[in-house]
Design a protein around this motif. Structure first.
Motif, PDB file in Angstrom:
ATOM      1  N   VAL A   1       0.852  -1.189   0.000  1.00  0.00           N
ATOM      2  CA  VAL A   1       0.000   0.000   0.000  1.00  0.00           C
ATOM      3  C   VAL A   1       0.888   1.238   0.000  1.00  0.00           C
ATOM      4  CG1 VAL A   1      -1.882  -1.191   1.186  1.00  0.00           C
ATOM      5  CG2 VAL A   1      -0.207   0.087   2.533  1.00  0.00           C
ATOM      6  N   SER A   2       0.294   2.382  -0.190  1.00  0.00           N
ATOM      7  CA  SER A   2       1.057   3.627  -0.336  1.00  0.00           C
ATOM      8  C   SER A   2       1.801   3.983   0.949  1.00  0.00           C
ATOM      9  CB  SER A   2       0.111   4.771  -0.700  1.00  0.00           C
ATOM     10  OG  SER A   2      -0.706   5.108   0.410  1.00  0.00           O
ATOM     11  N   SER A   3       2.826   4.796   0.783  1.00  0.00           N
ATOM     12  CA  SER A   3       3.597   5.249   1.939  1.00  0.00           C
ATOM     13  C   SER A   3       2.723   6.051   2.896  1.00  0.00           C
ATOM     14  CB  SER A   3       4.801   6.082   1.484  1.00  0.00           C
ATOM     15  OG  SER A   3       4.390   7.203   0.728  1.00  0.00           O
ATOM     16  N   GLU A   4       1.763   6.804   2.359  1.00  0.00           N
ATOM     17  CA  GLU A   4       0.874   7.586   3.215  1.00  0.00           C
ATOM     18  C   GLU A   4       0.058   6.681   4.130  1.00  0.00           C
ATOM     19  OE1 GLU A   4       2.023   9.991  -0.219  1.00  0.00           O
ATOM     20  OE2 GLU A   4       1.090   8.012  -0.093  1.00  0.00           O
ATOM     21  N   HIS A   5      -0.428   5.570   3.589  1.00  0.00           N
ATOM     22  CA  HIS A   5      -1.221   4.654   4.401  1.00  0.00           C
ATOM     23  C   HIS A   5      -0.348   3.894   5.402  1.00  0.00           C
ATOM     24  CE1 HIS A   5      -5.105   5.388   2.818  1.00  0.00           C
ATOM     25  NE2 HIS A   5      -4.882   4.897   1.611  1.00  0.00           N
ATOM     26  N   ARG A   6       0.854   3.520   5.003  1.00  0.00           N
ATOM     27  CA  ARG A   6       1.738   2.815   5.948  1.00  0.00           C
ATOM     28  C   ARG A   6       2.104   3.728   7.107  1.00  0.00           C
ATOM     29  NH1 ARG A   6       6.457   1.638   4.074  1.00  0.00           N
ATOM     30  NH2 ARG A   6       6.379   2.696   2.055  1.00  0.00           N
ATOM     31  N   TYR A   7       2.371   4.992   6.788  1.00  0.00           N
ATOM     32  CA  TYR A   7       2.646   5.973   7.844  1.00  0.00           C
ATOM     33  C   TYR A   7       1.406   6.160   8.729  1.00  0.00           C
ATOM     34  CZ  TYR A   7       3.826  10.378  10.135  1.00  0.00           C
ATOM     35  OH  TYR A   7       4.074  11.345  11.071  1.00  0.00           O
ATOM     36  N   GLY A   8       0.248   6.257   8.101  1.00  0.00           N
ATOM     37  CA  GLY A   8      -0.991   6.458   8.855  1.00  0.00           C
ATOM     38  C   GLY A   8      -1.290   5.318   9.806  1.00  0.00           C
ATOM     39  N   MET A   9      -1.001   4.088   9.376  1.00  0.00           N
ATOM     40  CA  MET A   9      -1.243   2.934  10.254  1.00  0.00           C
ATOM     41  C   MET A   9      -0.307   2.940  11.453  1.00  0.00           C
ATOM     42  SD  MET A   9      -2.199  -0.269   7.717  1.00  0.00           S
ATOM     43  CE  MET A   9      -0.912   0.003   6.493  1.00  0.00           C
ATOM     44  N   VAL A  10       0.975   3.279  11.222  1.00  0.00           N
ATOM     45  CA  VAL A  10       1.911   3.348  12.349  1.00  0.00           C
ATOM     46  C   VAL A  10       1.515   4.480  13.289  1.00  0.00           C
ATOM     47  CG1 VAL A  10       4.306   3.648  13.065  1.00  0.00           C
ATOM     48  CG2 VAL A  10       3.783   2.380  10.973  1.00  0.00           C
ATOM     49  N   GLU A  11       1.133   5.600  12.730  1.00  0.00           N
ATOM     50  CA  GLU A  11       0.689   6.727  13.553  1.00  0.00           C
ATOM     51  C   GLU A  11      -0.480   6.322  14.444  1.00  0.00           C
ATOM     52  OE1 GLU A  11       0.246  11.428  12.622  1.00  0.00           O
ATOM     53  OE2 GLU A  11      -0.982  10.098  11.399  1.00  0.00           O
ATOM     54  N   ALA A  12      -1.417   5.575  13.878  1.00  0.00           N
ATOM     55  CA  ALA A  12      -2.562   5.101  14.662  1.00  0.00           C
ATOM     56  C   ALA A  12      -2.124   4.108  15.732  1.00  0.00           C
ATOM     57  CB  ALA A  12      -3.589   4.453  13.732  1.00  0.00           C
ATOM     58  N   ALA A  13      -1.141   3.265  15.406  1.00  0.00           N
ATOM     59  CA  ALA A  13      -0.695   2.221  16.330  1.00  0.00           C
ATOM     60  C   ALA A  13       0.016   2.788  17.550  1.00  0.00           C
ATOM     61  CB  ALA A  13       0.227   1.238  15.606  1.00  0.00           C
TER      62      ALA A  13
END
Length: 200
Positions: A51-63
């Motif tokens: 998936v896109s870098s934006e989504h990977r960053y967003g998932m870590v941010e949420a985690a």
């Protein structure tokens, strides 16, 4: 001088095993914080992230949102290209003086350390925390002395969770409840990532 743990990876997606590993390293090695750094393109992996870098960053941010000792940086995502650890550490040292850095790596990465880009120079800038899994023992004795003296081994409990398995389960419509934090599962559902058809 505050000691910061660095945990890199594609985080595609981030899962509870990543968080447990970071917390174990933080506790056992006296780290003030652990910084998660999603890679744009990892140098030793053949496949690009799903998936896109934006989504990977967003998932870590949420985690990491609920843990004051965890944070996420987009330093490699903004730089683009192949994510070499040496370049990242060099930039972190310039940005954050007064901190020392320790790379948190899994058993497989311990055995691959000699293949890392500019590893001798990198080893002068950071220490390494190796997370040893029971099913995947590290072999630090085979490393050159300049790496052995910069490496601390931390035993990890068997977890049996991988990003690949999570992606496959989501694509097949299976549950990943408890394999990822609730905040990450909510993010995946919100954006329909990994062609998820699951109603976990």
């Amino acid at each position: 001088m505050s000691k910061i743990g660095i945990m890199g990876g594609t985080f595609d997606p981030v899962h509870t095993g990543h968080l447990l590993a970071a917390e174990k390293a933080r506790e056992q090695c006296g780290l003030q914080e652990v910084w998660f750094i999603p890679s744009y393109m990892p140098p030793l992996k053949a496949n690009e992230p799903g998936v896109s870098s934006e989504h990977r960053y967003g998932m870590v941010e949420a985690a990491v949102a609920t843990n004051d000792a965890f944070r996420v940086l987009d330093i490699e995502l903004k730089r683009g290209g192949i994510s070499y650890s040496y370049d990242t550490v060099s930039e972190l040292i310039k940005r954050y003086p007064g901190r020392s850095f320790a790379y948190i790596i899994g058993s497989d990465r311990i055995n691959d350390l000699c293949k890392w880009h500019r590893i001798e120079e990198l080893a002068e800038l950071v220490t390494f925390i190796g997370l040893e899994r029971p099913a995947e023992p590290a072999q630090p004795g085979q490393l050159p002395s300049f790496l052995k003296q910069r490496l601390t081994i931390v035993e990890m409990p068997p977890i049996g969770i991988s990003s690949t398995d999570i992606r496959n389960r989501l694509t097949a419509g299976h549950s990943v409840q408890y394999m990822v934090p609730d905040t990450v599962l909510e993010y995946i559902r919100r954006y329909g990532l990994y062609e998820s058809r699951a109603d976990d």
